[in-house]
Design a protein around this motif. Structure first.
Motif: not given
Length: 160
Positions: A106-107, A65, A68-69
């Motif tokens: 989500d991403t 996560r 990815a961010g």
């Protein structure tokens, strides 16, 4: 049997993609094979990468996560969970699978799923891409994620 019916993925024009590999540290021999396969696939594709190591498979979703961010176009998650005599296997496998799925959804960043969930160490070694292994799941995870990133990049924005 796993590995049967896999598509032949043709991945081109991806050298400008930013790819991160996040790998667990448990089961060193299996993980060395998975990481080697992933890095070999990235080299074959001409894609530079960043390798991040985390303690175990349970830590893969949070690391994926964060990566990815940070703007990576694809993240490859590599790990192995081998069944033991307690329900720990089920909880970890479910948590890792759901967590990595959630990161991708989500991403919008493709997550290469290279997490082996095996009953025995021999099964894991057979999928680790080592000499004598029948499968190379590290290589496969990279190819799938990079192919998906390339496809998503090529999809045009809808007309208004």
């Amino acid at each position: 049997m796993s590995g049967k019916g896999a598509p032949e993925l043709m991945v081109t024009d991806c050298a400008d993609l930013r790819v991160a590999v996040v790998a667990a540290q448990w089961h060193t021999r299996v993980m060395d094979g998975l990481v080697d396969g992933a890095m070999r696939a990235l080299e074959e594709l001409g894609v530079p990468s960043t390798l991040v190591r985390v303690p175990g498979s349970f830590e893969l979703p949070v690391a994926a996560r964060v990566l990815a961010g940070r703007g990576y176009d694809a993240v490859i998650a590599l790990g192995v969970v081998i069944r033991g005599g307690t329900p720990h296997f089920d909880y970890v496998c479910q948590g890792v699978t759901q967590g990595l799925t959630q990161v991708g959804v989500d991403t919008g960043v493709p997550i290469g799923f290279g997490v082996l969930t095996c009953d025995t160490e021999d099964q894991a070694l057979d999928r680790a891409g080592l000499v004598g292994s029948s499968e190379d799941k590290g290589h496969e995870a990279v190819t799938a994620a990079v192919a998906t990133a390339a496809v998503l990049r090529a999809v045009p924005e809808p007309a208004r």
